[in-house]
Design a protein around this motif. Structure first.
Motif, mmCIF file in Angstrom:
data_model
loop_
_atom_site.group_PDB
_atom_site.id
_atom_site.type_symbol
_atom_site.label_atom_id
_atom_site.label_comp_id
_atom_site.label_asym_id
_atom_site.label_seq_id
_atom_site.Cartn_x
_atom_site.Cartn_y
_atom_site.Cartn_z
ATOM 1 N N GLY A 161 32.769 7.658 14.209
ATOM 2 C CA GLY A 161 33.308 6.681 13.259
ATOM 3 C C GLY A 161 32.439 5.902 12.656
ATOM 4 O O GLY A 161 31.383 5.713 13.323
ATOM 5 N N ILE A 162 32.478 4.878 11.681
ATOM 6 C CA ILE A 162 31.572 4.216 10.917
ATOM 7 C C ILE A 162 31.292 3.115 11.651
ATOM 8 O O ILE A 162 32.206 2.522 12.309
ATOM 9 N N LYS A 163 29.840 2.870 12.162
ATOM 10 C CA LYS A 163 29.503 1.771 13.267
ATOM 11 C C LYS A 163 30.156 0.369 12.837
ATOM 12 O O LYS A 163 30.789 -0.234 13.758
ATOM 13 N N GLY A 164 30.255 -0.053 11.604
ATOM 14 C CA GLY A 164 30.734 -1.354 11.131
ATOM 15 C C GLY A 164 32.165 -1.388 11.603
ATOM 16 O O GLY A 164 32.565 -2.526 11.838
ATOM 17 N N LEU A 165 32.812 -0.267 11.065
ATOM 18 C CA LEU A 165 34.490 -0.136 11.435
ATOM 19 C C LEU A 165 34.669 -0.436 13.005
ATOM 20 O O LEU A 165 35.518 -0.986 13.405
ATOM 21 N N THR A 168 34.275 -3.923 14.092
ATOM 22 C CA THR A 168 35.620 -4.625 13.934
ATOM 23 C C THR A 168 36.601 -4.333 14.799
ATOM 24 O O THR A 168 37.433 -5.372 15.153
ATOM 25 N N ILE A 169 36.693 -3.184 15.172
ATOM 26 C CA ILE A 169 37.847 -2.739 15.854
ATOM 27 C C ILE A 169 37.285 -3.281 17.372
ATOM 28 O O ILE A 169 38.433 -3.996 18.092
ATOM 29 N N ALA A 170 36.150 -3.118 17.904
ATOM 30 C CA ALA A 170 35.849 -3.790 19.017
ATOM 31 C C ALA A 170 36.033 -5.359 19.070
ATOM 32 O O ALA A 170 36.808 -5.918 20.046
ATOM 33 N N ALA A 171 35.830 -5.951 18.169
ATOM 34 C CA ALA A 171 36.198 -7.461 18.017
ATOM 35 C C ALA A 171 37.686 -7.643 18.067
ATOM 36 O O ALA A 171 38.061 -8.721 18.809
ATOM 37 N N GLY A 172 38.503 -6.755 17.376
ATOM 38 C CA GLY A 172 39.842 -6.954 17.490
ATOM 39 C C GLY A 172 40.424 -6.624 19.056
ATOM 40 O O GLY A 172 41.179 -7.472 19.330
ATOM 41 N N ASN A 184 30.337 1.058 20.652
ATOM 42 C CA ASN A 184 29.921 2.259 21.255
ATOM 43 C C ASN A 184 30.972 3.241 21.958
ATOM 44 O O ASN A 184 31.053 4.336 22.620
ATOM 45 N N ASP A 185 32.089 2.448 22.685
ATOM 46 C CA ASP A 185 33.154 3.185 23.481
ATOM 47 C C ASP A 185 34.381 3.424 22.611
ATOM 48 O O ASP A 185 35.243 3.970 23.012
ATOM 49 N N ILE A 186 34.252 3.225 21.302
ATOM 50 C CA ILE A 186 35.656 3.621 20.493
ATOM 51 C C ILE A 186 34.916 4.863 19.677
ATOM 52 O O ILE A 186 33.915 5.185 19.262
ATOM 53 N N PHE A 187 36.044 5.911 19.868
ATOM 54 C CA PHE A 187 35.738 7.151 19.081
ATOM 55 C C PHE A 187 37.181 6.952 18.030
ATOM 56 O O PHE A 187 38.047 7.382 18.403
ATOM 57 N N LEU A 188 36.643 7.077 16.629
ATOM 58 C CA LEU A 188 37.845 7.129 15.684
ATOM 59 C C LEU A 188 38.513 8.831 15.634
ATOM 60 O O LEU A 188 37.500 9.532 15.543
#
Lengths: 526, 526
Positions: A161-165, A168-172, A184-188
């Motif tokens: 997924g898009i790094k910038g998004l 945002t998700i990690a911050a959330g 880097n732990d997020i897979f959209l």
């Protein structure tokens, strides 16, 4: 239209088949079959793919939420359309699936504004746009476009997924949990389902690998385990204690599976529960984390209903927060948290957005996850954007903040009222008991069916709860899913009903349901 | 932060571990381990998932298009960002993947207008909207909304996709082929990849099931076959005849596979070819259909580049049109045609839209397809809408028609010029020969590498073509994919390069490429 075909072998085979057909009327068929079997090609009359030759894992897979009962509902709907008045109801009421917008729940305006602007950025700096869209939606769209390399919303993104998004998700997640989250732990993913499939694909090597799943469970899990050829190791939620999850039960089922030669790889926990609606207590979650750590299980935490909690005495805590608050980090526990844009107060099922946050896996395993994600290139960008919006909605001071809060609270408080109204209605029915929906979008009432109904169902080779649900649908147009699709303690019968029908329709639904149930019980009373 | 945990067994184990750790300094470790092994739990220090315990099918899977070379490119890009001037180039040029909009190709305006309006239908009847959107986009958005039950663009759709959109797609197929198409044969999917996976999932039971695939092939096929545990049965395209596909080669490889006990289930044909760019002649397609019919193979026709044909002497014909024109219908051949919104002139990769049209399968097999599709609920609605737009773009008389045609023709004629320029450039390089890209988005030049380069690669345990591509990337920032990721005749070396860089950049690319190649050949000349 048939053109002349130059393939002589095929024509020759056709001729032999013709001969075989005529010979077999007069001769023993064996020599002719022998003759045919010397031909190099397969039997052209056999289909290339049939139930006999299909992957048997596919045959084993079941998915009740869109099963037989929904097919029947679709047929009834077509009949109503073709011949109004042909059934004792005017419309089909789909309570089979957590699909809020199909039952007229409107989308959150801010989310849709941002999506529209990202879909057609050419209008962003037009003057008319100011009149049509809120200022913070315009600003957010610019922010998002700036996070996308080349502002190309039509390009494949990074496989995760898009790094910038993801930032945002990690911050959330950090804001939600109070513990760090790494983009880097997020897979959209396209909804949570593909993420669940990916984890099953990584974990399951053969039918000797087991996955601990709650019973009742959301059938995505049983379906995915079947498709990947593994073994579902059930643990039972305790209906008597509001669908309690006991670690002693986990241990018992784990040991039982081990004794049968099953290697249990992972534990699925759905919190808030689907179809059961319970919200786990923090203490309970700690016990589950401890169990997974001790038994070396991957904890697969289905947390897609994290925004759907309806009772003041319960709060959602992510398993990541719980494990971090216990002092467990990357080295201690392998944890996957699934989130989706389809649920919550937004209910954007059609957008197919979601993510998984994976922690506690080695870099070489993570590389394999990245590779598998790469085979499908990336999830859809609108879904990715929406996932970032859900994890970072408007804030105090933003132009949309008040309307956003009003929309969100309106939906959630209405869902809470609907849950309570339906729960009460079910508990007023003869022989029905229904736990509270503390969260999620469903009630899962237990129906004590009369023996006569059970026998009538058996005569039709139908599960008694499916028999009840079919009768309900045919009499009222209400579609619910038989408990047998989710699993239940043998000999008990349930169904799953969403709490999603429009609030002003609930009284009529309750009345239709009550009348039907009375009639059914009268018909089948022992 | 660590809270007290009531699980006494866990605490006991912790204590034993502590004892074990201190004892092992003084005692032989065996008795302590014995003591530990009497504990009911697994070894807590073993990771829950490692390369030793991961599904081996996942390890086998490879996906070169986003493989090692892309990881290196991403690293170089970060280095350039952190330290401009740190490499002999200013930017990374991604020619590894057919991702047009990532290389500044603009989206088709009409498509994006409709998508934005469907994302935020609340603006449809606002006066400002008339000034921002074309009249036919507004009209089309209304049409589409009316096709969606309850106008709910945020709801899960039918598992195969919204019926009205499937009607539109079927009409588009009919217009393209001149033969009937049934909306019930359409399965809308998140791009073509999930559709390919679904077919592999249905077809592959074990490693004894084989799928005939072209070599070179698009690595989605090898990856999907590996993930589903089947066997890829290669057939070689003939580079000398412009990547010709010979039925005699299909037959030879089929027989060879059979002799090894492989049941060949299906034939994959990619037309126009990826990575090879050839467009099949009608006569050739007829031979392939005849072969599949005769050998009872499912024909999996990857037709995602159907709009990408650049030479006047070739025309795209769908395999469905070919088989119907031969007089073959539902009973004669099992055929799946894959289409995507990611390719063509639109190149909407990030939208993840696509469909498969399935014909010639029995109702019970179709039911299984529906079930598998249902497990993931539905594909994303924006992608579904876009698939309908691609198959039914603006028509003569529509307000957008002229601008749509100008955008489309501009992209396609530019792609044709770029393909020719790059083809010529490759053919001007020492030891390189490159077939024409008649269609698709790629060139697949053959590089005759000097023995010294081959040996240098072998010393690094790298394929010689990967060695070349790494050198190219490090010297020029140009990312291409080694031929070994697609398969090639053993002993030959290739790479795949997209034709997608912006046209005004092509001369500079050609010059960088030419300089690099000269230097490389000089360095490694035998």
């Amino acid at each position: 239209m048939r053109k002349i075909v130059s393939n002589t072998a095929s024509r020759k085979l056709g001729l032999l088949r013709h001969l075989a057909a005529s010979h077999s009327r007069f001769l023993a068929s064996t020599p002719v079959l022998d003759l045919l079997s010397t031909m190099p090609s397969a039997n052209p009359s056999a289909p290339a793919l049939s139930l006999d030759t299909i992957n048997p894992k596919v045959l084993k897979c079941e998915y009740a939420v869109r099963g037989e009962i929904v097919t029947l509902a679709q047929r009834l709907q077509q009949e109503l359309l073709a011949k109004p008045g042909s059934h004792p109801f005017d419309e089909i009421l789909y309570c089979n699936i957590g699909n809020p917008q199909s039952l007229s729940q409107p989308p959150i305006t801010f989310f849709r504004e941002v999506l529209a602007l990202c879909d057609h950025p050419a209008i962003l700096d037009k003057s008319e746009t100011q009149g049509l869209f809120s200022a913070d939606a315009i600003e957010r769209a610019w922010q998002i476009l700036d996070q996308i390399p080349g502002r190309a919303t039509g390009a494949y993104s990074h496989s995760q997924g898009i790094k910038g998004l993801r930032d945002t998700i990690a911050a959330g997640i950090e804001a939600r949990d109070g513990f760090p989250a790494d983009p880097n732990d997020i897979f959209l993913t396209d909804g949570a389902s593909p993420a669940v499939h990916m984890m099953m694909q990584l974990l399951i090597r053969s039918e000797k690998d087991g996955i601990l799943c709650p019973i009742p469970q959301y059938p995505l899990y049983s379906a995915s385990i079947a498709l990947h050829g593994g073994t579902l190791v059930p643990y039972y939620l305790d209906e008597a204690t509001g669908w309690g999850l006991e670690v002693s039960e986990l241990k018992k089922q784990l040991d039982s599976a081990k004794s049968k030669g099953i290697t249990v790889r992972a534990l699925v926990v759905i919190n808030p529960g689907n179809p059961t609606g319970q919200v786990l207590a923090e203490e309970n979650q700690r016990g589950i984390v401890e169990f997974c750590k001790k038994e070396c299980l991957v904890l697969l935490a289905d947390e897609v209903y994290q925004e759907n909690v309806y009772v003041p005495e319960k709060t959602f805590h992510s398993f990541k927060k719980i494990s971090r608050s216990m002092g467990y980090g990357e080295k201690d526990i392998s944890l996957v948290s699934f989130q989706s844009v389809s649920k919550g107060y937004h209910g954007e099922c059609g957008k197919r957005g979601g993510y998984m946050e994976v922690t506690g896996f080695s870099p070489d395993v993570r590389e394999q996850m990245y590779k598998v994600a790469s085979v499908n290139l990336c999830s859809n960008i609108s879904g990715q954007i929406l996932a970032s919006l859900v994890m970072c909605p408007p804030k105090v001071g933003d132009e949309s903040y008040e309307s956003y809060c009003a929309e969100k609270d309106g939906i959630l408080t209405s869902l809470a009222r609907r849950a309570k109204a339906l729960e009460d209605a079910f508990n007023n029915l003869e022989g029905v008991s229904c736990n509270k929906a503390e969260g999620a979008m469903y009630l899962f009432p237990c129906i004590h069916l009369p023996q006569k109904a059970v026998k009538a169902a058996e005569a039709l080779k139908t599960a008694p709860d499916a028999f009840y649900c079919h009768h309900l649908l045919n009499a009222t147009g209400i579609v619910v899913v038989p408990g047998s699709g989710f699993g239940q303690v043998p000999g008990t019968w349930h169904f799953r009903c969403t709490i999603l029908p429009q609030e002003d329709k609930i009284p009529a639904i309750v009345s239709r349901l009550t009348d039907f149930h009375k009639g059914f019980m009268d018909e089948f009373r022992d």
